[in-house]
Design a protein around this motif. Structure first.
Motif, PDB file in Angstrom:
ATOM      1  N   SER A 136       0.810  -1.220   0.000  1.00 43.01           N
ATOM      2  CA  SER A 136       0.000   0.000   0.000  1.00 43.01           C
ATOM      3  C   SER A 136       0.846   1.273   0.000  1.00 43.01           C
ATOM      4  O   SER A 136       0.332   2.360  -0.264  1.00 43.01           O
ATOM      5  CB  SER A 136      -0.941   0.013   1.211  1.00 43.01           C
ATOM      6  N   PHE A 137       2.136   1.155   0.307  1.00 45.10           N
ATOM      7  CA  PHE A 137       3.022   2.316   0.273  1.00 45.10           C
ATOM      8  C   PHE A 137       4.460   1.845   0.104  1.00 45.10           C
ATOM      9  O   PHE A 137       4.782   0.679   0.349  1.00 45.10           O
ATOM     10  CB  PHE A 137       2.890   3.154   1.557  1.00 45.10           C
ATOM     11  N   SER A 138       5.281   2.771  -0.324  1.00 41.35           N
ATOM     12  CA  SER A 138       6.715   2.512  -0.457  1.00 41.35           C
ATOM     13  C   SER A 138       7.434   3.201   0.695  1.00 41.35           C
ATOM     14  O   SER A 138       7.299   4.422   0.871  1.00 41.35           O
ATOM     15  CB  SER A 138       7.244   3.036  -1.789  1.00 41.35           C
ATOM     16  N   PRO A 139       8.192   2.460   1.509  1.00 41.95           N
ATOM     17  CA  PRO A 139       8.885   3.082   2.653  1.00 41.95           C
ATOM     18  C   PRO A 139       9.899   4.124   2.180  1.00 41.95           C
ATOM     19  O   PRO A 139      10.697   3.863   1.285  1.00 41.95           O
ATOM     20  CB  PRO A 139       9.590   1.896   3.327  1.00 41.95           C
ATOM     21  N   PRO A 140       9.875   5.312   2.767  1.00 36.16           N
ATOM     22  CA  PRO A 140      10.850   6.337   2.385  1.00 36.16           C
ATOM     23  C   PRO A 140      12.212   6.057   3.009  1.00 36.16           C
ATOM     24  O   PRO A 140      12.316   5.372   4.023  1.00 36.16           O
ATOM     25  CB  PRO A 140      10.244   7.625   2.960  1.00 36.16           C
ATOM     26  N   ARG A 141      13.249   6.559   2.394  1.00 42.44           N
ATOM     27  CA  ARG A 141      14.593   6.440   2.944  1.00 42.44           C
ATOM     28  C   ARG A 141      14.809   7.616   3.875  1.00 42.44           C
ATOM     29  O   ARG A 141      15.042   8.742   3.445  1.00 42.44           O
ATOM     30  CB  ARG A 141      15.582   6.551   1.809  1.00 42.44           C
ATOM     31  N   VAL A 142      14.734   7.385   5.165  1.00 41.38           N
ATOM     32  CA  VAL A 142      14.921   8.446   6.158  1.00 41.38           C
ATOM     33  C   VAL A 142      16.152   8.113   7.002  1.00 41.38           C
ATOM     34  O   VAL A 142      16.202   7.077   7.652  1.00 41.38           O
ATOM     35  CB  VAL A 142      13.682   8.593   7.076  1.00 41.38           C
ATOM     36  N   SER A 143      17.140   8.983   6.968  1.00 42.51           N
ATOM     37  CA  SER A 143      18.346   8.765   7.767  1.00 42.51           C
ATOM     38  C   SER A 143      18.133   9.296   9.191  1.00 42.51           C
ATOM     39  O   SER A 143      17.049   9.789   9.525  1.00 42.51           O
ATOM     40  CB  SER A 143      19.543   9.469   7.109  1.00 42.51           C
ATOM     41  N   PHE A 144      19.149   9.187  10.022  1.00 47.88           N
ATOM     42  CA  PHE A 144      19.055   9.688  11.389  1.00 47.88           C
ATOM     43  C   PHE A 144      18.900  11.203  11.356  1.00 47.88           C
ATOM     44  O   PHE A 144      19.685  11.912  10.722  1.00 47.88           O
ATOM     45  CB  PHE A 144      20.306   9.298  12.179  1.00 47.88           C
ATOM     46  N   LEU A 145      17.878  11.711  12.050  1.00 43.27           N
ATOM     47  CA  LEU A 145      17.610  13.150  12.058  1.00 43.27           C
ATOM     48  C   LEU A 145      18.282  13.781  13.276  1.00 43.27           C
ATOM     49  O   LEU A 145      17.935  13.456  14.416  1.00 43.27           O
ATOM     50  CB  LEU A 145      16.104  13.415  12.107  1.00 43.27           C
ATOM     51  N   PRO A 146      19.239  14.653  13.081  1.00 41.32           N
ATOM     52  CA  PRO A 146      19.930  15.275  14.214  1.00 41.32           C
ATOM     53  C   PRO A 146      19.025  16.249  14.970  1.00 41.32           C
ATOM     54  O   PRO A 146      18.090  16.821  14.400  1.00 41.32           O
ATOM     55  CB  PRO A 146      21.101  16.017  13.544  1.00 41.32           C
ATOM     56  N   ASN A 147      19.300  16.397  16.257  1.00 37.64           N
ATOM     57  CA  ASN A 147      18.605  17.361  17.125  1.00 37.64           C
ATOM     58  C   ASN A 147      17.104  17.080  17.268  1.00 37.64           C
ATOM     59  O   ASN A 147      16.325  17.995  17.554  1.00 37.64           O
ATOM     60  CB  ASN A 147      18.800  18.801  16.601  1.00 37.64           C
ATOM     61  N   LEU A 148      16.723  15.842  17.064  1.00 34.25           N
ATOM     62  CA  LEU A 148      15.314  15.478  17.237  1.00 34.25           C
ATOM     63  C   LEU A 148      15.106  15.037  18.689  1.00 34.25           C
ATOM     64  O   LEU A 148      15.621  14.004  19.119  1.00 34.25           O
ATOM     65  CB  LEU A 148      14.923  14.347  16.273  1.00 34.25           C
TER      66      LEU A 148
END
Length: 201
Positions: free
Chosen positions: A105-117
Motif C-alpha cells: 500500500s506504500f513505499s517506505p521512504p529512505r529516512v536517515s538519522f535526524l539530528p537534534n530530534l
C-alpha cells in the motif's frame, strides 16, 4: 409557482440557506472524520514505537542487536500488519529494518538519522498514502537511536471515499425534502396575509 412571488422567494431563500448549512456540515464532518482516523493511525505508531523503545531497545546492550531484531519481527510482524519499521543509530547504522508491507500500500521512504530530534515527529504524506512516525530514544549510556515507523493511510482514504459517496448521494435528497418542506411552510405562513387581503377587498 411565479418566480416573482413572495412565496417563491421565501422558499428559495430557505432552500439556499439550508443548502449552505448542509454543505458546511458535510465538509466539517468529512474533515473531522479524516482528522480522527489519521489520529488513530498516529496513536497506533506512537504506542508501538514506545513499546519497542522501552521493552527492547532499552536493553539492547544486554540482549544484543540480534535479539532485538528477532523480537521485533516475532512480536510486531510489521510486514503482515502493513507497517514498516526501521531502527537507526546516530551514525546512520541500521540496527533493524523490516520488509515492505504485504499489501504494497506504500513505499517506505529512505529516512536517515535526524539530528537534534528531541520529541516524536509525525509526517502525514497523503500523496503517497503513508504516515511517518519517528521516535527518538537515548540510552542511559548516552547512545541515541531513532525508531521510524511508517503506516499505511489506505484504510483512512478508503473510509473517507465511502463517506464522500454517502454524502454526495444523500445531499440531493435532503435538498429536495427541504424544498418541499419550505414550500409547504411558506404557503401556510402566507394564509393569514391572503385572508387579510381578501377581507380588505
Amino acid at each position: 409557482m411565479n418566480p416573482r412571488s413572495i412565496r417563491f422567494r421565501l422558499a428559495a431563500y430557505h432552500v439556499l440557506l439550508l443548502a449552505g448549512v448542509l454543505l458546511a456540515f458535510s465538509l466539517a464532518a468529512f474533515w473531522g472524520f479524516r482528522r480522527h482516523l489519521t489520529h488513530l493511525v498516529e496513536a497506533q505508531c506512537a504506542n508501538l514505537t514506545h513499546q519497542i523503545a522501552e521493552s527492547l531497545l532499552a536493553n539492547v546492550h544486554v540482549s544484543g542487536a540480534d535479539y532485538l531484531r528477532d523480537e521485533v519481527q516475532e512480536h510486531y510482524d510489521p510486514e503482515t500488519n502493513n507497517l514498516f519499521v526501521r531502527i537507526v543509530e546516530t551514525n546512520g547504522t541500521v540496527v533493524y529494518e523490516s520488509g515492505e508491507p504485504h499489501d504494497r500500500s506504500f513505499s517506505p521512504p529512505r529516512v536517515s538519522f535526524l539530528p537534534n530530534l528531541k520529541e516524536p515527529r509525525v509526517e502525514v504524506d497523503a500523496g503517497n498514502g503513508r504516515l511517518v512516525f519517528i521516535r527518538p530514544y537515548t540510552l542511559p549510556q548516552g547512545e541515541s537511536y531513532q525508531i521510524q515507523m511508517i503506516a499505511s493511510l489506505r484504510p483512512v482514504q478508503n473510509s473517507l471515499e465511502g463517506l464522500g459517496r454517502v454524502e454526495i448521494l444523500l445531499f440531493p435528497f435532503a435538498l429536495l425534502i427541504s424544498a418541499i418542506g419550505s414550500a409547504v411552510l411558506v404557503s401556510r405562513s402566507l394564509i393569514p396575509i391572503r385572508q387579510v387581503i381578501a377581507t380588505a377587498q
